[in-house]
Design a protein around this motif. Structure first.
Motif, PDB file in Angstrom:
ATOM      1  N   ALA A   1       0.833  -1.207   0.000  1.00 58.67           N
ATOM      2  CA  ALA A   1       0.000   0.000   0.000  1.00 58.67           C
ATOM      3  C   ALA A   1       0.866   1.254   0.000  1.00 58.67           C
ATOM      4  O   ALA A   1       0.542   2.248  -0.676  1.00 58.67           O
ATOM      5  CB  ALA A   1      -0.910  -0.013   1.221  1.00 58.67           C
ATOM      6  N   TYR A   2       1.981   1.229   0.733  1.00 57.08           N
ATOM      7  CA  TYR A   2       2.866   2.402   0.784  1.00 57.08           C
ATOM      8  C   TYR A   2       3.489   2.666  -0.580  1.00 57.08           C
ATOM      9  O   TYR A   2       3.503   3.801  -1.060  1.00 57.08           O
ATOM     10  CB  TYR A   2       3.964   2.162   1.830  1.00 57.08           C
ATOM     11  CG  TYR A   2       4.959   3.296   1.960  1.00 57.08           C
ATOM     12  CD1 TYR A   2       4.662   4.430   2.715  1.00 57.08           C
ATOM     13  CD2 TYR A   2       6.198   3.250   1.324  1.00 57.08           C
ATOM     14  CE1 TYR A   2       5.564   5.476   2.831  1.00 57.08           C
ATOM     15  CE2 TYR A   2       7.112   4.292   1.433  1.00 57.08           C
ATOM     16  CZ  TYR A   2       6.794   5.400   2.192  1.00 57.08           C
ATOM     17  OH  TYR A   2       7.696   6.434   2.305  1.00 57.08           O
ATOM     18  N   ASN A   3       3.987   1.591  -1.205  1.00 56.17           N
ATOM     19  CA  ASN A   3       4.651   1.762  -2.499  1.00 56.17           C
ATOM     20  C   ASN A   3       3.691   2.309  -3.564  1.00 56.17           C
ATOM     21  O   ASN A   3       4.111   3.023  -4.473  1.00 56.17           O
ATOM     22  CB  ASN A   3       5.251   0.432  -2.977  1.00 56.17           C
ATOM     23  CG  ASN A   3       6.515   0.084  -2.190  1.00 56.17           C
ATOM     24  OD1 ASN A   3       7.045   0.920  -1.456  1.00 56.17           O
ATOM     25  ND2 ASN A   3       6.979  -1.141  -2.327  1.00 56.17           N
ATOM     26  N   LYS A   4       2.402   1.954  -3.437  1.00 57.68           N
ATOM     27  CA  LYS A   4       1.423   2.437  -4.415  1.00 57.68           C
ATOM     28  C   LYS A   4       1.155   3.933  -4.266  1.00 57.68           C
ATOM     29  O   LYS A   4       0.848   4.622  -5.223  1.00 57.68           O
ATOM     30  CB  LYS A   4       0.098   1.686  -4.226  1.00 57.68           C
ATOM     31  CG  LYS A   4       0.015   0.418  -5.066  1.00 57.68           C
ATOM     32  CD  LYS A   4      -1.366  -0.188  -4.953  1.00 57.68           C
ATOM     33  CE  LYS A   4      -1.334  -1.623  -5.455  1.00 57.68           C
ATOM     34  NZ  LYS A   4      -2.508  -2.362  -5.017  1.00 57.68           N
TER      35      LYS A   4
ATOM     36  N   HIS B   1       3.208   6.294  -2.601  1.00 52.59           N
ATOM     37  CA  HIS B   1       4.325   7.184  -2.278  1.00 52.59           C
ATOM     38  C   HIS B   1       5.398   7.137  -3.360  1.00 52.59           C
ATOM     39  O   HIS B   1       5.497   6.158  -4.102  1.00 52.59           O
ATOM     40  CB  HIS B   1       4.953   6.774  -0.943  1.00 52.59           C
ATOM     41  CG  HIS B   1       4.108   7.115   0.240  1.00 52.59           C
ATOM     42  ND1 HIS B   1       2.960   6.418   0.546  1.00 52.59           N
ATOM     43  CD2 HIS B   1       4.231   8.092   1.167  1.00 52.59           C
ATOM     44  CE1 HIS B   1       2.421   6.946   1.638  1.00 52.59           C
ATOM     45  NE2 HIS B   1       3.163   7.969   2.025  1.00 52.59           N
ATOM     46  N   GLN B   2       6.195   8.187  -3.366  1.00 49.96           N
ATOM     47  CA  GLN B   2       7.348   8.185  -4.288  1.00 49.96           C
ATOM     48  C   GLN B   2       8.455   7.291  -3.749  1.00 49.96           C
ATOM     49  O   GLN B   2       9.161   6.631  -4.489  1.00 49.96           O
ATOM     50  CB  GLN B   2       7.868   9.613  -4.447  1.00 49.96           C
ATOM     51  CG  GLN B   2       6.963  10.497  -5.276  1.00 49.96           C
ATOM     52  CD  GLN B   2       7.588  11.864  -5.464  1.00 49.96           C
ATOM     53  OE1 GLN B   2       8.741  11.973  -5.854  1.00 49.96           O
ATOM     54  NE2 GLN B   2       6.818  12.908  -5.169  1.00 49.96           N
ATOM     55  N   ASN B   3       8.644   7.317  -2.447  1.00 49.02           N
ATOM     56  CA  ASN B   3       9.619   6.393  -1.845  1.00 49.02           C
ATOM     57  C   ASN B   3       9.162   4.974  -2.126  1.00 49.02           C
ATOM     58  O   ASN B   3       7.961   4.703  -2.180  1.00 49.02           O
ATOM     59  CB  ASN B   3       9.661   6.563  -0.313  1.00 49.02           C
ATOM     60  CG  ASN B   3      10.327   7.860   0.102  1.00 49.02           C
ATOM     61  OD1 ASN B   3      10.994   8.497  -0.701  1.00 49.02           O
ATOM     62  ND2 ASN B   3      10.132   8.238   1.360  1.00 49.02           N
ATOM     63  N   LYS B   4      10.112   4.091  -2.283  1.00 50.46           N
ATOM     64  CA  LYS B   4       9.757   2.681  -2.488  1.00 50.46           C
ATOM     65  C   LYS B   4      10.477   1.832  -1.454  1.00 50.46           C
ATOM     66  O   LYS B   4      11.691   1.966  -1.252  1.00 50.46           O
ATOM     67  CB  LYS B   4      10.170   2.204  -3.896  1.00 50.46           C
ATOM     68  CG  LYS B   4       9.509   2.968  -5.032  1.00 50.46           C
ATOM     69  CD  LYS B   4       7.995   2.752  -5.116  1.00 50.46           C
ATOM     70  CE  LYS B   4       7.358   3.734  -6.103  1.00 50.46           C
ATOM     71  NZ  LYS B   4       6.030   4.169  -5.741  1.00 50.46           N
ATOM     72  N   VAL B   5       9.709   0.962  -0.808  1.00 53.16           N
ATOM     73  CA  VAL B   5      10.308   0.068   0.190  1.00 53.16           C
ATOM     74  C   VAL B   5      10.488  -1.306  -0.449  1.00 53.16           C
ATOM     75  O   VAL B   5       9.550  -1.873  -1.002  1.00 53.16           O
ATOM     76  CB  VAL B   5       9.408  -0.056   1.441  1.00 53.16           C
ATOM     77  CG1 VAL B   5      10.001  -1.048   2.433  1.00 53.16           C
ATOM     78  CG2 VAL B   5       9.226   1.299   2.089  1.00 53.16           C
ATOM     79  N   LYS B   6      11.718  -1.796  -0.382  1.00 59.79           N
ATOM     80  CA  LYS B   6      12.015  -3.134  -0.928  1.00 59.79           C
ATOM     81  C   LYS B   6      12.057  -4.097   0.253  1.00 59.79           C
ATOM     82  O   LYS B   6      12.962  -4.008   1.087  1.00 59.79           O
ATOM     83  CB  LYS B   6      13.368  -3.080  -1.639  1.00 59.79           C
ATOM     84  CG  LYS B   6      13.513  -4.088  -2.744  1.00 59.79           C
ATOM     85  CD  LYS B   6      14.843  -3.868  -3.453  1.00 59.79           C
ATOM     86  CE  LYS B   6      15.373  -5.207  -3.890  1.00 59.79           C
ATOM     87  NZ  LYS B   6      16.789  -5.173  -4.208  1.00 59.79           N
ATOM     88  N   LEU B   7      11.054  -4.971   0.300  1.00 59.93           N
ATOM     89  CA  LEU B   7      10.910  -5.840   1.477  1.00 59.93           C
ATOM     90  C   LEU B   7      11.591  -7.196   1.263  1.00 59.93           C
ATOM     91  O   LEU B   7      11.412  -7.835   0.231  1.00 59.93           O
ATOM     92  CB  LEU B   7       9.414  -6.061   1.756  1.00 59.93           C
ATOM     93  CG  LEU B   7       9.071  -6.917   2.965  1.00 59.93           C
ATOM     94  CD1 LEU B   7       9.391  -6.194   4.265  1.00 59.93           C
ATOM     95  CD2 LEU B   7       7.593  -7.306   2.947  1.00 59.93           C
ATOM     96  N   THR B   8      12.348  -7.621   2.241  1.00 61.13           N
ATOM     97  CA  THR B   8      12.929  -8.970   2.206  1.00 61.13           C
ATOM     98  C   THR B   8      12.363  -9.758   3.369  1.00 61.13           C
ATOM     99  O   THR B   8      12.425  -9.308   4.514  1.00 61.13           O
ATOM    100  CB  THR B   8      14.469  -8.902   2.336  1.00 61.13           C
ATOM    101  OG1 THR B   8      14.967  -8.057   1.307  1.00 61.13           O
ATOM    102  CG2 THR B   8      15.093 -10.283   2.215  1.00 61.13           C
ATOM    103  N   VAL B   9      11.774 -10.914   3.052  1.00 64.51           N
ATOM    104  CA  VAL B   9      11.203 -11.761   4.110  1.00 64.51           C
ATOM    105  C   VAL B   9      12.210 -12.859   4.436  1.00 64.51           C
ATOM    106  O   VAL B   9      12.688 -13.561   3.546  1.00 64.51           O
ATOM    107  CB  VAL B   9       9.873 -12.383   3.643  1.00 64.51           C
ATOM    108  CG1 VAL B   9       9.289 -13.273   4.726  1.00 64.51           C
ATOM    109  CG2 VAL B   9       8.884 -11.294   3.263  1.00 64.51           C
TER     110      VAL B   9
END
Lengths: 434, 326
Positions: A72-75, A77-85
């Motif tokens: 939801a944040y990446n959609k 915002h301009q910032n992009k969070v790259k998630l690693t599980v």
């Protein structure tokens, strides 16, 4: 002019151009990103949203919630969070190794019980002022905030809240002649109801637990001790009281289930990898599980949730889940804060978490529109206020380590020699002080 | 230069070709021209070996020195180095309650795995030694588990051993061999044998391949001579096959012993050292010190001890291997 001179001149020209380019690039970079201090002002209380790419780690146990929030944040915002599980069992090792080599991600989620160790080791950046400036800073889940506070400074915020609750199968309850609207209110009733369902035979079993999984034990056994008003450790997490009469009464009930075959097969060897996989199959009567599994149950499963009771009544829960902090080595602290602050806002908490039947991380949003629609969720949200998040700097090596002293106590109490519990409790205290 | 000249000089290349005009002058038997030092043969040799040398230094020597350094220090994983504390890490490791049970278990496991693995591998190699119709298929089938990663194989077996979701327990029940669900990993003995079964399944085909190569190196004449002398099958196996297979057997022994003493993945996935710490290996203990207790100093100290033991063992085994490889 000979060839050598031409080459030399050309080389000088190229060198000069490169130096010039480097200077301009450096200057631009200094203006554009800068340190966390310079960008903070641009973004105000929320931090800047300037198109930065942020790295974030989370553990598999709570990945659903992290993925939903990051998506939801990446959609928006301009910032992009790259998630690693990262697999839950490997999380400590991975974080430890990354911290040792100063290669932590910008945003680091952590099982809340490990947070005191991480903050004491300097893994997280101090975000006290940022939290205090938030309009909802005072409404953040108190148990999680306490875990992330060291010497009055705040280092983490709640990310996902995962508390332990009883799940019971209403279909099996009806078949066993039990009232599906009356889940157990004491450990004794839980015992009776599990035994009644177990009598159905076939593939059906009364209950299940992770008997070779220290983390499962603290998460699901301790609430029964807390519900009776007892503690499992002293306040600063340096001495265990897991040999109290109430604790022994709880162990005895589990021992009875193991001895009489009330549990599904495999409880003695369950290391935690598959312990939540059985209830959704519809063959278990009543068992404690993480509240985050509520939204993952099959649509055709008729089940209810209840609080974990003590031997003679009372209710409690282990307020677990993940906290979120900005790693001390992050070069994008401002942008990382933008994600943290947004994830605690009304939209993320209600439309992302509550909409997926997850617990919200803010006390002022406990009675949100989605929670009100599902009484089970209201029950869980309300229960969090009665629950506990245990605090101990040496929590991991004492309680989660599969070769640590707590698992030895669990197994002695339930599968082995229960007279060893007192000695095992002393070993736990030694590990906590280590 | 002198060395280069003396080694490099010589007659023209076979066939009476004129001396090489190559500036490198490295051609066999070709004369070396006088030139800068980096064109000498020793310098070029060093040049060729340098990439490997750098690799060895960066990836083997430096980590070894680092481990030695860390083993002498108080080195918490999260908070960084707190200075020398020698020999505390070594003395504390020796006092660890889990150490000696882990050593005993690792040795037991190594002995079991090595005997079973080598026995089965030899049996399989003998079965598929001769080329008959279908031999290729059997060789492939036996070797196939080796192509699977150990972690994947362990996860596969974890699922199969599960009394809830695995197929083995219900199958045994249906066949009437057991009364109720079987707990493959629930007791110390069952957990040990279940893990041994996985490892034997996984590696028997690989060791079979090594032994198969060894078997095929034995000249057929020797067998024919033995047959003409009236030797039976068992006598041929005992007096010809086994002695001539000793180099291959020694190699598989070395691989199996070293691999088993360093066992970790399979136990980490299948048992996590349990139940009741009964399947704790020495490497699991090192992992626990480093990543559960977050004490790199203690983990490094244990690693140094394991390294020393393996070094001694491998030197002894290499000597045995060299002695038989004639």
């Amino acid at each position: 002019m000979n060839t050598t001179d031409v080459r030399r001149r050309r080389r000088h020209r190229v060198l000069a151009a490169a130096v010039g380019l480097l200077t301009v690039t450096t200057a631009l970079a200094a203006c554009g990103s800068g340190g966390s201090g310079s960008t903070e002002d641009k973004g105000g209380v929320m931090g800047p949203d300037d198109g930065a790419t942020l790295t974030m780690w989370t553990r598999a146990a709570t990945q659903q919630q992290s993925q939903a929030l990051v998506g939801a944040y990446n959609k928006s915002h301009q910032n992009k969070v790259k998630l690693t599980v990262i697999p839950t069992d490997d999380y400590q090792a991975k974080v430890g190794a990354a911290a040792g080599s100063k290669s932590l991600p910008d945003i680091l989620a952590s099982d809340v019980v490990f947070v005191p160790n991480y903050t004491a080791s300097g893994l997280y950046a101090d975000i006290t002022d940022r939290i205090d400036a938030l309009p909802y800073g005072k409404d953040l889940a108190p148990a999680h905030m306490a875990a992330g506070t060291l010497d009055g400074r705040k280092y983490t915020v709640p990310h996902t809240i995962d508390s332990s609750v009883l799940f019971y199968n209403k279909t099996l309850y009806k078949k066993a002649g039990l009232d599906p609207e009356k889940p157990p209110t004491t450990l004794k009733e839980w015992d009776e109801q599990a035994r009644a369902v177990d009598k159905l035979g076939g593939d059906v079993n009364g209950t299940f637990f992770g008997g070779n999984c220290g983390g499962c034990g603290v998460f699901t056994w301790w609430p029964s001790i807390w519900a009776a008003g007892e503690e499992v450790m002293n306040e600063d997490g340096t001495a265990a009281t897991l040999d109290s009469p109430v604790a022994k009464e709880v162990y005895a009930t589990y021992r009875g289930w193991a001895e009489d075959g009330i549990t599904a097969p495999g409880a003695a060897e369950e290391t935690g990898a598959t312990w939540t996989g059985l209830f959704p199959k519809g063959t278990i009567g009543v068992m404690p599980m993480p509240s985050t599994t509520l939204g993952l149950m099959p649509g055709d499963l008729d089940f209810g949730v209840a609080a974990i009771p003590g031997p003679d009544g009372g209710q409690s829960t282990f307020v677990g889940g993940d906290s979120l902090g900005i790693s001390a080595t992050s070069k994008k602290a401002g942008q990382a804060w933008n994600f943290l602050a947004w994830s605690l806002g009304d939209e993320a908490q209600v439309e992302v978490l509550a909409a997926h039947k997850d617990i919200v991380a803010r006390t002022d949003l406990a009675e949100n529109k989605y929670a009100k629609a599902d009484p089970r969720q209201v029950m869980i949200n309300t229960l969090v206020a009665k629950g506990t998040t245990p605090f101990a700097e040496k929590f991991g090596q004492t309680f989660n380590d599969p070769n640590g002293p707590w698992l030895a106590l669990m197994r002695d109490a339930v599968f082995g020699d229960p007279s060893k519990v007192d000695a095992d409790n002393k070993a736990i205290t030694e590990s906590l002080k280590d | 230069m002198l060395l280069a000249r003396s080694r490099g000089s010589g007659s023209p290349a076979p066939g009476g070709e004129p001396p090489s005009r190559s500036p490198s002058g490295t051609g066999k038997g070709r004369p070396v021209h006088r030139g800068p030092w980096w064109r000498t043969r020793p310098a070029q040799g060093i040049g060729y070996a340098a990439p490997t040398g750098v690799f060895v230094v960066v990836f083997f020597v430096v980590p070894l020195v680092l481990v030695g350094r860390i083993s002498l220090s108080d080195w918490p994983l999260l908070a960084g180095n707190r200075g020398l504390n020698a020999p505390d890490n070594f003395t504390e490791a020796a006092g660890d309650d889990l150490l000696w049970p882990a050593v005993r278990f690792t040795l037991t496991y190594t002995a079991l795995v090595t005997v079973l693995l080598l026995g089965l591998a030899l049996l399989l190699a003998l079965l598929v030694q001769e080329t008959r119709p279908g031999t290729g298929l059997f060789r492939t089938v036996f070797f196939l588990p080796s192509a699977l990663g150990l972690a994947s194989a362990s996860l596969l077996f974890l699922g199969m051993y599960s009394p809830n979701v695995g197929p083995i327990s219900p199958l045994l029940e249906r066949l009437g061999l057991v009364d109720g669900p079987v707990s493959f990993l629930g007791t110390p003995t069952a957990a040990l044998w279940s893990t041994v079964a996985l490892i034997v399944w996984k590696y028997a085909g690989f060791y079979m391949l090594i032994l198969l190569v060894g078997l095929q190196r034995i000249p057929q004449d020797v067998y024919e001579a033995a047959r003409m002398d009236g030797a039976g099958r068992w006598q041929t196996f005992r007096s010809i096959t086994l002695p001539l297979l000793r180099p291959s057997l020694a190699l598989t022994l070395l691989l199996s012993v070293t691999g088993s003493l360093l066992a970790f993945d399979q136990f980490f996935i299948l048992t996590k050292g349990g139940p009741d710490n009964s399947t704790m290996t020495v490497v699991s203990l090192i992992y626990r010190e480093a990543f559960q207790r977050l004490d790199l100093g203690a983990a490094a100290a244990l690693s140094v001890v394991v390294l020393a033991v393996l070094l001694i063992l491998n030197v002894a085994q290499f000597r045995g291997l060299r002695g038989t490889d004639t």
